[in-house]
Motif scaffolding. Structure first.
Motif, PDB file in Angstrom:
ATOM      1  N   LEU A 150       0.822  -1.217   0.000  1.00 36.19           N
ATOM      2  CA  LEU A 150       0.000   0.000   0.000  1.00 36.19           C
ATOM      3  C   LEU A 150       0.854   1.265   0.000  1.00 36.19           C
ATOM      4  CD1 LEU A 150      -2.636  -1.103   2.669  1.00 36.19           C
ATOM      5  CD2 LEU A 150      -2.786  -1.299   0.196  1.00 36.19           C
ATOM      6  N   LYS A 151       2.148   1.081   0.284  1.00 35.29           N
ATOM      7  CA  LYS A 151       3.102   2.205   0.313  1.00 35.29           C
ATOM      8  C   LYS A 151       2.661   3.281   1.304  1.00 35.29           C
ATOM      9  CE  LYS A 151       4.669   1.416  -4.414  1.00 35.29           C
ATOM     10  NZ  LYS A 151       3.804   0.219  -4.570  1.00 35.29           N
ATOM     11  N   THR A 152       2.338   2.818   2.523  1.00 35.63           N
ATOM     12  CA  THR A 152       1.976   3.757   3.577  1.00 35.63           C
ATOM     13  C   THR A 152       2.364   3.169   4.925  1.00 35.63           C
ATOM     14  OG1 THR A 152       0.163   4.996   4.605  1.00 35.63           O
ATOM     15  CG2 THR A 152      -0.369   2.796   3.812  1.00 35.63           C
ATOM     16  N   ALA A 153       2.517   4.056   5.884  1.00 36.34           N
ATOM     17  CA  ALA A 153       2.697   3.620   7.259  1.00 36.34           C
ATOM     18  C   ALA A 153       1.356   3.132   7.790  1.00 36.34           C
ATOM     19  CB  ALA A 153       3.193   4.777   8.113  1.00 36.34           C
ATOM     20  N   ILE A 154       1.403   2.120   8.656  1.00 37.90           N
ATOM     21  CA  ILE A 154       0.194   1.681   9.347  1.00 37.90           C
ATOM     22  C   ILE A 154       0.516   1.565  10.833  1.00 37.90           C
ATOM     23  CG2 ILE A 154      -0.730   0.466   7.334  1.00 37.90           C
ATOM     24  CD1 ILE A 154       0.112  -2.166   8.623  1.00 37.90           C
ATOM     25  N   SER A 155      -0.517   1.547  11.663  1.00 35.10           N
ATOM     26  CA  SER A 155      -0.281   1.528  13.108  1.00 35.10           C
ATOM     27  C   SER A 155       0.008   0.110  13.590  1.00 35.10           C
ATOM     28  CB  SER A 155      -1.496   2.085  13.852  1.00 35.10           C
ATOM     29  OG  SER A 155      -2.520   1.118  13.902  1.00 35.10           O
ATOM     30  N   ASP A 156       0.554   0.008  14.815  1.00 38.20           N
ATOM     31  CA  ASP A 156       0.792  -1.300  15.428  1.00 38.20           C
ATOM     32  C   ASP A 156      -0.502  -2.106  15.484  1.00 38.20           C
ATOM     33  OD1 ASP A 156       3.393  -0.546  15.846  1.00 38.20           O
ATOM     34  OD2 ASP A 156       3.120  -0.035  17.953  1.00 38.20           O
ATOM     35  N   LEU A 157      -1.605  -1.398  15.697  1.00 37.69           N
ATOM     36  CA  LEU A 157      -2.891  -2.078  15.857  1.00 37.69           C
ATOM     37  C   LEU A 157      -3.414  -2.649  14.546  1.00 37.69           C
ATOM     38  CD1 LEU A 157      -4.506   0.585  18.192  1.00 37.69           C
ATOM     39  CD2 LEU A 157      -3.523  -1.604  18.869  1.00 37.69           C
ATOM     40  N   GLU A 158      -2.831  -2.233  13.430  1.00 35.34           N
ATOM     41  CA  GLU A 158      -3.262  -2.740  12.129  1.00 35.34           C
ATOM     42  C   GLU A 158      -2.293  -3.785  11.575  1.00 35.34           C
ATOM     43  OE1 GLU A 158      -5.473   1.135  10.251  1.00 35.34           O
ATOM     44  OE2 GLU A 158      -3.393   1.357  10.883  1.00 35.34           O
ATOM     45  N   VAL A 159      -1.409  -4.253  12.459  1.00 29.99           N
ATOM     46  CA  VAL A 159      -0.466  -5.313  12.094  1.00 29.99           C
ATOM     47  C   VAL A 159      -0.948  -6.610  12.721  1.00 29.99           C
ATOM     48  CG1 VAL A 159       1.891  -6.144  12.317  1.00 29.99           C
ATOM     49  CG2 VAL A 159       1.465  -3.709  11.920  1.00 29.99           C
ATOM     50  N   GLU A 160      -1.066  -7.640  11.919  1.00 29.38           N
ATOM     51  CA  GLU A 160      -1.423  -8.948  12.462  1.00 29.38           C
ATOM     52  C   GLU A 160      -0.201  -9.859  12.387  1.00 29.38           C
ATOM     53  OE1 GLU A 160      -3.410 -11.159   8.598  1.00 29.38           O
ATOM     54  OE2 GLU A 160      -4.741 -10.101   9.995  1.00 29.38           O
ATOM     55  N   THR A 161       0.027 -10.608  13.444  1.00 26.15           N
ATOM     56  CA  THR A 161       1.198 -11.481  13.506  1.00 26.15           C
ATOM     57  C   THR A 161       0.806 -12.892  13.089  1.00 26.15           C
ATOM     58  OG1 THR A 161       2.142 -10.145  15.287  1.00 26.15           O
ATOM     59  CG2 THR A 161       3.014 -12.373  14.995  1.00 26.15           C
ATOM     60  N   ARG A 162       1.559 -13.429  12.147  1.00 21.94           N
ATOM     61  CA  ARG A 162       1.310 -14.801  11.689  1.00 21.94           C
ATOM     62  C   ARG A 162       2.541 -15.658  11.980  1.00 21.94           C
ATOM     63  NH1 ARG A 162      -0.793 -13.599   5.484  1.00 21.94           N
ATOM     64  NH2 ARG A 162      -2.284 -11.912   6.001  1.00 21.94           N
ATOM     65  N   GLU A 163       2.286 -16.930  12.246  1.00 22.75           N
ATOM     66  CA  GLU A 163       3.396 -17.877  12.443  1.00 22.75           C
ATOM     67  C   GLU A 163       3.807 -18.430  11.086  1.00 22.75           C
ATOM     68  OE1 GLU A 163       2.376 -20.866  15.256  1.00 22.75           O
ATOM     69  OE2 GLU A 163       2.743 -19.547  16.975  1.00 22.75           O
ATOM     70  N   ILE A 164       5.051 -18.166  10.710  1.00 21.02           N
ATOM     71  CA  ILE A 164       5.551 -18.539   9.386  1.00 21.02           C
ATOM     72  C   ILE A 164       6.778 -19.447   9.546  1.00 21.02           C
ATOM     73  CG2 ILE A 164       6.494 -17.655   7.209  1.00 21.02           C
ATOM     74  CD1 ILE A 164       3.583 -16.906   7.674  1.00 21.02           C
ATOM     75  N   LYS A 165       6.836 -20.484   8.735  1.00 11.01           N
ATOM     76  CA  LYS A 165       8.026 -21.346   8.724  1.00 11.01           C
ATOM     77  C   LYS A 165       9.178 -20.573   8.094  1.00 11.01           C
ATOM     78  CE  LYS A 165       5.931 -25.091  10.269  1.00 11.01           C
ATOM     79  NZ  LYS A 165       6.232 -25.640  11.609  1.00 11.01           N
ATOM     80  N   GLY A 166      10.240 -20.392   8.870  1.00  7.47           N
ATOM     81  CA  GLY A 166      11.356 -19.618   8.373  1.00  7.47           C
ATOM     82  C   GLY A 166      12.688 -20.205   8.787  1.00  7.47           C
ATOM     83  N   SER A 167      13.728 -19.371   8.752  1.00  4.22           N
ATOM     84  CA  SER A 167      15.078 -19.857   9.044  1.00  4.22           C
ATOM     85  C   SER A 167      15.809 -18.882   9.959  1.00  4.22           C
ATOM     86  CB  SER A 167      15.881 -20.019   7.743  1.00  4.22           C
ATOM     87  OG  SER A 167      15.253 -20.959   6.887  1.00  4.22           O
ATOM     88  N   PHE A 168      16.804 -19.410  10.662  1.00  8.97           N
ATOM     89  CA  PHE A 168      17.628 -18.645  11.586  1.00  8.97           C
ATOM     90  C   PHE A 168      19.080 -18.878  11.187  1.00  8.97           C
ATOM     91  CE2 PHE A 168      18.930 -17.843  16.199  1.00  8.97           C
ATOM     92  CZ  PHE A 168      18.604 -16.498  16.151  1.00  8.97           C
ATOM     93  N   TRP A 169      19.714 -17.821  10.635  1.00 12.02           N
ATOM     94  CA  TRP A 169      21.075 -17.942  10.123  1.00 12.02           C
ATOM     95  C   TRP A 169      22.094 -17.404  11.133  1.00 12.02           C
ATOM     96  CZ3 TRP A 169      16.968 -16.558   6.943  1.00 12.02           C
ATOM     97  CH2 TRP A 169      16.783 -17.335   5.790  1.00 12.02           C
ATOM     98  N   HIS A 170      23.261 -18.022  11.186  1.00  9.00           N
ATOM     99  CA  HIS A 170      24.354 -17.571  12.053  1.00  9.00           C
ATOM    100  C   HIS A 170      25.517 -17.125  11.164  1.00  9.00           C
ATOM    101  CE1 HIS A 170      22.818 -19.311  15.956  1.00  9.00           C
ATOM    102  NE2 HIS A 170      22.029 -19.883  15.064  1.00  9.00           N
TER     103      HIS A 170
END
Length: 894
Positions: free
Chosen positions: A181-201
């Motif tokens: 959307l190319k705009t700032a949004i508030s913390d309250l408009e952010v939804e957290t999802r659990e995503i399979k990802g990676s942790f690099w060292h």
């Protein structure tokens, strides 16, 4: 004169007709200039929206309150309107353009906004039409929109006033940036999802031939976002971590960019996690931003490596290699990992498999990933210049208001959540990079000065002649304007009659999920701009959940359409379900069978009214209760007096479930089942007058919950000087007659207990039995002697003899202080009945014990699916109750 009702209750036939009548005749806001005002405002739904089950709950509760207060004679105003919904509306119109192979940027800002207004006029009223179907008695003659000219004037004034008071300012900070959307949004408009990802060292080489105490020439860091290392500005270690004490203040040399960055001591680094060292990218991580500031890095000096599309751009120091520039962020992630591996800076993740060590580039992790709830893409923390409200300062007055009791939050359990958020509130970013919305009233001069004013002319006057000004292209966060809803809708900043009469409002009904989006911000703005709290009470209701308790979502396919339920069962049934299930903020489990049950309740009332009409019972002409001489008529008047008191108290306490259940029980059980049965065949003039009066009071008490059927029945009962929506709340001017209550309660207990016993023992309901009561009290003897016809007709007894019962099997029936003996010889086969009951009792007891054992097994309760545990509990309750009933039946047989 009564109007004969159709044999079948058909909600659809009456709903549209009555709603149109109410609205066309201005009955939602009658002229009551001398009455006590009562005001609520609806949480304005998005202009893009359509009615969902949450709206149905929220607006039903509000309508119950406003109809109740209107019937109490108050100047009741329910403010209605819609929110311009900046992001959502712009997205809708842009999608329409895309379908036509067009796009927003093909238009000037003014031409695009014209297209949005055009869409609003054509398609933006869907939800308001749907609110009408629900029966919402809002003042549509004053329908509001957050982009109306008077509202825009209020928004601009608030922004300028807060800016002049130092409570709005411009700052460079990290924001949640939506690259789609190319705009700032508030913390309250952010939804957290659990995503399979990676942790690099990775290895970050120490500079200047520095070594750790162990002799190691690098610091190990780890990250889930490797691409951000291109803008790293520090490595943080905990000040108490002895492993790194010797290198604090020294430097590492970043791979790929060659940037020298310091090693800083900061509590943010946890010695127990990983290597204890954390890479710091202050321009792209909220925690790192604070670490960077504590390390003395000014926000203006923090490196930014992403553009508005979340593609890589050059940092201010020019150290990102050209091959990365313009690369999409996730493509850059893969490229950075590959290059670090090639440089020998990737530390592999080693696992043991079949006795062998296997190396992987990264450790698999489930990562809590932020997504924009509108754009649907991963959010990037992005360093930009934005407008902020000093929310910490504005929160002080609301915190004190709730602490002092000046604002009551119902239920009180939500206060802790409110305080926790308000006490730790962050600056509120209120600027959005959109075209649709309230344009920020700020102008920039070429030399960087900013002029904030209500008009461009005023800004130019501040800047002076000859200074060229450019208006800020941003618009305000939608929640900024909706925070003004309680007073701007009434005409503020003008001191209109409405403002003076209806502000502060009296109550706010809201879902708990917008406590911070909207409710808290209304408190802030109300105090800041008017010096008053916008309302003294805030009622927070729960969510409507799927039947299995899960949250409804389109992706799960468990969303319930309230309009579909209205089509099936009528608006009244859905409304009553919402009220009866709303228990002080607890979530409601959707249960279509209950909705159907309340449609049956409406049918019961319809048929009871038809029965009254058939027996010459019409509209009452009295607000006070008619004179009553018979015990049953005195009793029903007293029962109504008690129900009215219960209902009024429940409404005062905002216990919607208790209010609904009080009127439900009185209507169905007390009036339809008992009173009508008790007076059947004896409709003298007194009884007709009392019955007609009681039915009228039922219609009035039930009207806030079921407005359509009650209005229809109100007029069917006779000619009225006014519609039910404008009737007077009951004033019985009567009290409970204790003797009459005791007499009728005795009869009801006798009939009810005898019917139960017959059912338990398999005796036909119509079977007429003998009964004996050898030594009745004077009061009981009087009740029996005054009501022989009722006892014979309803209890199906051949009278009650005041003598000892003959010897033999019998059952005992309690009623008040009496214990009647009913012989069973010749009525049933005693031995066979005992055997049947004993066998059934054994089976129920066995099943109940089996289920109890399963429920007492922690393994089952903890590991089984929640729905399986819930079913086991329900089944156990059923079998336990059945065992209790069968035991009682056996006891009756001796």
């Amino acid at each position: 004169m009564t109007r004969e009702l159709d044999k079948t209750f058909d909600p659809a036939a009456i709903e549209a007709r009555w709603y149109a009548h109410w609205e066309e005749n201005g009955l939602f806001r009658p002229e009551r200039p001398d009455a006590q005002p009562f005001t609520i405002v609806n949480p304005p739904p998005n202009v893009t929206g359509s009615l969902h089950i949450g709206h149905a709950l929220d607006n039903t509760l509000q309508d119950i309150v406003i109809r109740y207060e209107r019937l109490k004679g108050k100047d009741a105003l329910w403010v209605v309107g819609t929110d311009h919904a900046g992001i959502a509306t712009q997205m809708v119109v842009e999608r329409q353009l895309e379908l036509a192979q067009d796009k927003r940027t093909n238009y000037s800002r003014e031409d695009f906004i014209a297209k949005v207004w055009e869409w609003k006029e054509e398609s933006g009223g869907q939800i308001t039409r749907q609110l009408r179907r629900l029966g919402c008695s809002m003042d549509w003659s004053r329908e509001q929109f957050t982009m109306d000219p008077h509202f825009t004037r209020a928004v601009v004034k608030v922004f300028v006033d807060l800016y002049d008071r130092g409570l709005i300012y411009r700052d460079k900070r990290l924001v949640n940036w939506d690259p789609k959307l190319k705009t700032a949004i508030s913390d309250l408009e952010v939804e957290t999802r659990e995503i399979k990802g990676s942790f690099w060292h990775f290895r970050y080489p120490l500079a200047d031939d520095v070594r750790l105490g162990s002799g190691q020439d690098y610091i190990e860091v780890a990250t889930t976002r490797p691409e951000t290392m291109l803008a790293d500005m520090a490595v943080a270690v905990n000040p108490a971590d002895e492993r790194y004490a010797s290198v604090v203040g020294k430097f590492v040399t970043l791979p790929i960019t060659g940037r020298r960055i310091p090693i800083v001591a900061d509590e943010h680094a946890d010695p127990e996690l990983g290597s204890g060292a954390v890479k710091i990218t202050p321009g792209h991580d909220f925690n790192d931003f604070e670490v960077g500031r504590r390390a003395g890095i000014a926000a203006g000096d923090m490196l930014n490596m992403l553009d508005a599309d979340a593609n890589l751009c050059q940092t201010a120091d020019g150290l990102i290699p050209e091959r990365y520039l313009g690369m999409e962020r996730f493509a850059a992630r893969a490229a950075v990992v590959a290059e670090l591996k090639e440089l020998g800076c990737l530390i592999p993740h080693v696992v043991e498999k079949d006795g062998e060590r296997v190396e992987h580039d990264a450790e698999p992790r489930t990562i809590q990933t932020p997504y924009g709830d509108r754009g649907g893409v991963v959010i990037e923390p992005w360093l930009t210049d934005q407008w902020y409200v000093n929310a910490g300062e504005l929160a002080k007055a609301p915190i004190e208001a709730v602490k002092s009791g000046a604002v009551e939050i119902v239920p009180k359990t939500w206060e802790k959540t409110f305080f926790n958020w308000m006490d730790n509130i962050q600056p509120w970013c209120v600027s959005r990079q959109l075209w649709w919305g309230h344009r920020i009233p700020a102008w920039f001069a070429d030399d960087g000065r900013i002029f904030v004013a209500e008009t461009e002319e005023e800004a130019q006057a501040q800047a002076g002649a000859g200074v060229s000004l450019t208006r800020d292209p941003d618009v305000l966060d939608t929640w900024f304007s909706s925070a003004l809803w309680p007073f701007a809708t009434l005409g503020w900043p003008e001191q209109t009659d409405l403002v003076q009469r209806h502000y502060p409002n009296d109550l706010l009904v809201s879902g708990f999920d917008i406590l911070f989006f909207w409710d808290a911000r209304m408190l802030m703005m109300g105090q800041a701009m008017t010096g008053q709290n916008p309302w003294p009470r805030l009622y927070l209701h729960g969510l409507v959940r799927a039947p299995d308790g899960q949250k409804m979502s389109k992706s799960k396919g468990n969303v319930v359409d309230p309009l579909g339920l209205i089509d099936l069962y009528g608006a009244d049934a859905l409304r009553f379900f919402m009220a009866a299930m709303e228990s002080q903020g607890r979530d409601i489990k959707m249960d279509e069978r209950r909705v159907e049950g309340y449609r049956n309740f409406a049918t019961k009332l319809w048929n009871a009214t038809r029965f009254c009409q058939a027996n010459g019972i019409g509209a009452s002409q009295s607000l006070a209760a008619p004179q009553a001489t018979s015990a049953v008529n005195k009793w029903i008047v007293g029962e109504l007096v008690e129900t009215l008191a219960t209902l009024d108290q429940a409404m005062a306490d905002l216990r919607f479930d208790a209010a609904a259940n009080a009127v439900y029980h009185f209507t169905w059980a007390t009036f339809c089942d008992w009173y009508i049965e008790l007076v059947k065949g004896n409709f003298d003039e007194e009884t007709k007058a009392v019955a007609g009066w009681v039915l009228d009071q039922i219609l009035v008490m039930l009207h806030p919950f079921m407005p359509f059927i009650t209005e229809e029945l109100w007029h069917a009962q006779g000619d009225r000087p006014y519609e039910l929506i404008l009737a007077k709340w009951p004033e019985p001017a009567a009290c409970v007659d204790a003797e009459a209550k005791a007499e009728v309660d005795w009869l009801i207990a006798l009939v009810g207990n005898l019917r139960t016993a017959k059912n338990e023992l398999g005796i036909s309901p119509g079977a007429k039995l003998d009964a004996f009561l050898p030594d009745p009290s004077p009061a009981t003897r009087g009740v029996i002697e005054r009501n022989p016809a009722v006892i014979e007709r309803l209890a199906r007894l051949n009278g009650i003899r005041f003598e000892a019962a003959p010897a033999g099997a019998a059952m005992q029936i309690g009623a008040g202080d009496a214990n009647l003996v009913v012989p069973l010889e010749g009525v049933i086969d005693i031995a066979a009945e005992k055997a049947r009951l004993a066998k059934a009792l054994e089976l129920s007891t066995k099943e109940a014990r089996s289920l109890e054992g399963r429920l007492n097994n922690p393994s089952f309760v903890e590991k089984a699916k929640p729905e399986a545990v819930e079913k086991a509990r329900a089944d156990h309750a059923i079998h336990a109750a059945e065992a209790e009933r069968l035991s009682a039946a056996l006891a009756r047989l001796g």
